[in-house]
Design a protein around this motif. Structure first.
Motif, mmCIF file in Angstrom:
data_model
loop_
_atom_site.group_PDB
_atom_site.id
_atom_site.type_symbol
_atom_site.label_atom_id
_atom_site.label_comp_id
_atom_site.label_asym_id
_atom_site.label_seq_id
_atom_site.Cartn_x
_atom_site.Cartn_y
_atom_site.Cartn_z
ATOM 1 N N ILE A 276 0.841 -1.199 0.000
ATOM 2 C CA ILE A 276 0.000 0.000 0.000
ATOM 3 C C ILE A 276 0.874 1.247 0.000
ATOM 4 N N ARG A 277 1.973 1.229 0.727
ATOM 5 C CA ARG A 277 2.893 2.372 0.732
ATOM 6 C C ARG A 277 3.474 2.607 -0.661
ATOM 7 N N ILE A 278 3.830 1.533 -1.349
ATOM 8 C CA ILE A 278 4.325 1.671 -2.720
ATOM 9 C C ILE A 278 3.227 2.195 -3.633
ATOM 10 N N LEU A 279 2.033 1.648 -3.488
ATOM 11 C CA LEU A 279 0.897 2.040 -4.316
ATOM 12 C C LEU A 279 0.618 3.542 -4.206
ATOM 13 N N CYS A 280 0.729 4.097 -2.998
ATOM 14 C CA CYS A 280 0.435 5.514 -2.773
ATOM 15 C C CYS A 280 1.590 6.430 -3.151
ATOM 16 N N HIS A 281 2.765 5.871 -3.396
ATOM 17 C CA HIS A 281 3.942 6.684 -3.695
ATOM 18 C C HIS A 281 3.765 7.406 -5.032
ATOM 19 N N ARG A 282 4.188 8.670 -5.084
ATOM 20 C CA ARG A 282 3.962 9.491 -6.281
ATOM 21 C C ARG A 282 4.837 9.089 -7.466
ATOM 22 N N HIS A 283 5.922 8.362 -7.226
ATOM 23 C CA HIS A 283 6.831 8.012 -8.319
ATOM 24 C C HIS A 283 6.913 6.515 -8.573
ATOM 25 N N TYR A 284 6.790 5.706 -7.514
ATOM 26 C CA TYR A 284 6.932 4.264 -7.671
ATOM 27 C C TYR A 284 5.583 3.543 -7.744
ATOM 28 N N GLY A 285 4.494 4.266 -7.457
ATOM 29 C CA GLY A 285 3.166 3.670 -7.503
ATOM 30 C C GLY A 285 2.210 4.513 -8.318
ATOM 31 N N VAL A 286 0.931 4.372 -8.027
ATOM 32 C CA VAL A 286 -0.093 5.161 -8.719
ATOM 33 C C VAL A 286 -0.094 6.592 -8.198
ATOM 34 N N GLY A 287 0.185 6.750 -6.905
ATOM 35 C CA GLY A 287 0.175 8.070 -6.281
ATOM 36 C C GLY A 287 -1.167 8.370 -5.651
ATOM 37 N N SER A 288 -1.156 8.629 -4.341
ATOM 38 C CA SER A 288 -2.415 8.874 -3.645
ATOM 39 C C SER A 288 -2.138 9.387 -2.247
ATOM 40 N N ASP A 289 -3.119 10.120 -1.680
ATOM 41 C CA ASP A 289 -3.056 10.527 -0.284
ATOM 42 C C ASP A 289 -3.609 9.458 0.646
ATOM 43 N N GLY A 290 -3.926 8.284 0.110
ATOM 44 C CA GLY A 290 -4.395 7.183 0.942
ATOM 45 C C GLY A 290 -5.240 6.206 0.146
ATOM 46 N N LEU A 291 -5.583 5.103 0.818
ATOM 47 C CA LEU A 291 -6.400 4.045 0.219
ATOM 48 C C LEU A 291 -7.686 3.914 1.017
ATOM 49 N N LEU A 292 -8.828 3.965 0.333
ATOM 50 C CA LEU A 292 -10.141 3.774 0.939
ATOM 51 C C LEU A 292 -10.610 2.363 0.619
ATOM 52 N N ILE A 293 -10.990 1.620 1.653
ATOM 53 C CA ILE A 293 -11.375 0.221 1.486
ATOM 54 C C ILE A 293 -12.853 0.070 1.794
ATOM 55 N N ASP A 294 -13.608 -0.405 0.792
ATOM 56 C CA ASP A 294 -15.048 -0.640 0.909
ATOM 57 C C ASP A 294 -15.280 -2.047 1.432
ATOM 58 N N SER A 295 -16.024 -2.162 2.521
ATOM 59 C CA SER A 295 -16.289 -3.470 3.117
ATOM 60 C C SER A 295 -17.175 -4.345 2.249
ATOM 61 N N GLY A 296 -17.991 -3.715 1.382
ATOM 62 C CA GLY A 296 -18.948 -4.466 0.587
ATOM 63 C C GLY A 296 -20.173 -4.898 1.356
ATOM 64 N N GLU A 297 -20.308 -4.450 2.607
ATOM 65 C CA GLU A 297 -21.428 -4.852 3.447
ATOM 66 C C GLU A 297 -22.679 -4.049 3.115
#
Length: 285
Positions: A32-53
């Motif tokens: 997730i840290r890599i995913l949020c990284h601006r150069h090594y991932g997609v870039g994001s201020d965080g990840l929101l996880i939907d429970s699907g409930e």
């Protein structure tokens, strides 16, 4: 294996990736840290996880892998995501978060989202902060080289509000990390530097716990406006201006806070299996 499908949105430049729980369960905190990284991932201020409930439940992961209790921009983005996938319509609906339940409303123009953020709590223990006081307003916070007058408030997540005569974003960058990690806050804190323009307008700069300097923040806007309302420096309707744009905050009885502002979708994307192969530099950056 469930395809690693993600959706990217931003609220006033504060951007988040959104995914279903079945995707998040395949990701480690390091990924997730890599995913949020601006150069090594997609870039994001965080990840929101939907429970699907049946009743939507939101988890929020910061770019450093830590978990946040609540996020105003994150909630607006999550509401828009639920609308986009057909889980909700234009009627208000309930969302569970670790920082308390909220009600969201997607307007007829689905770019505009209102979130009833709950009651501002001025008790230091709610943040938590290591102060045995009923409230901490205009509290002298000692840093290495200076003492700041700050006020503490919880919006379901912790906030330290610093009034200033004139907003200086360089000061936000300089002092934000020291306040975030101050020993007074055992779980760290979000930080807002606030300039009162008039009784209906604030300008703020934000240092976000686990993310650093951010263009905009919904809970920070609510926190800053709540403190200024508590100090009788603004009225019940306040526009909060940030580098990314403007949010509108409204107060009702008992310091219940409502926030309204925009959300825009950027993309839907599927991660390539190579995404995490070269991320060691992201973890050390």
């Amino acid at each position: 294996m469930t395809p690693l499908l993600l959706h990217k949105y931003h609220g006033l430049g504060n951007d988040y990736l959104v995914c279903h729980r079945s995707v998040a369960e395949q990701l480690s905190n390091e990924q997730i840290r890599i995913l949020c990284h601006r150069h090594y991932g997609v870039g994001s201020d965080g990840l929101l996880i939907d429970s699907g409930e049946t009743i939507p439940t939101l988890r929020i992961i910061n770019p450093d892998g830590s978990e946040a209790e609540k996020s105003g921009n994150g909630l607006r983005i999550y509401a828009r995501y639920l609308f986009d996938i057909g889980r909700v319509g234009h009627q208000p609906f309930l969302v569970h978060t670790a920082g308390g339940d909220v009600h969201c409303h997607v307007h007829e123009d689905p770019h505009q989202i209102t979130v009833e953020m709950g009651r501002a709590n001025f008790t230091p223990a709610a943040l938590p902060a290591l102060l045995d006081l009923p409230e901490a307003l205009n509290y002298p916070l000692k840093l290495a080289d200076e003492t700041l007058s700050v006020s503490l408030v919880s919006m379901g997540n912790p906030h330290c509000v610093v009034p200033v005569g004139k907003l200086d974003l360089a000061q936000v960058h300089r002092l934000g990390p020291h306040i975030e990690n101050h020993p007074l806050f055992p779980r760290r804190t979000n930080v807002q530097f606030v300039e009162v323009v008039d009784r209906h307008t604030l300008r703020i700069g934000i240092w976000e716990r686990g993310a650093g300097f951010t263009m905009a923040s919904g809970s920070s806007s609510c926190a800053a406006a709540s403190v200024m309302r508590k100090l009788n420096r603004v009225d019940d309707r306040v526009s909060v201006n940030m580098p990314g744009g403007e949010l509108h905050i409204t107060f009702s009885d008992g310091f219940h806070v409502s926030m309204c502002g925009p959300v825009h979708k950027i993309a839907s994307l599927t991660l390539d299996k190579d995404c995490f192969a070269g991320g060691d530099n992201a973890l050390s950056a």
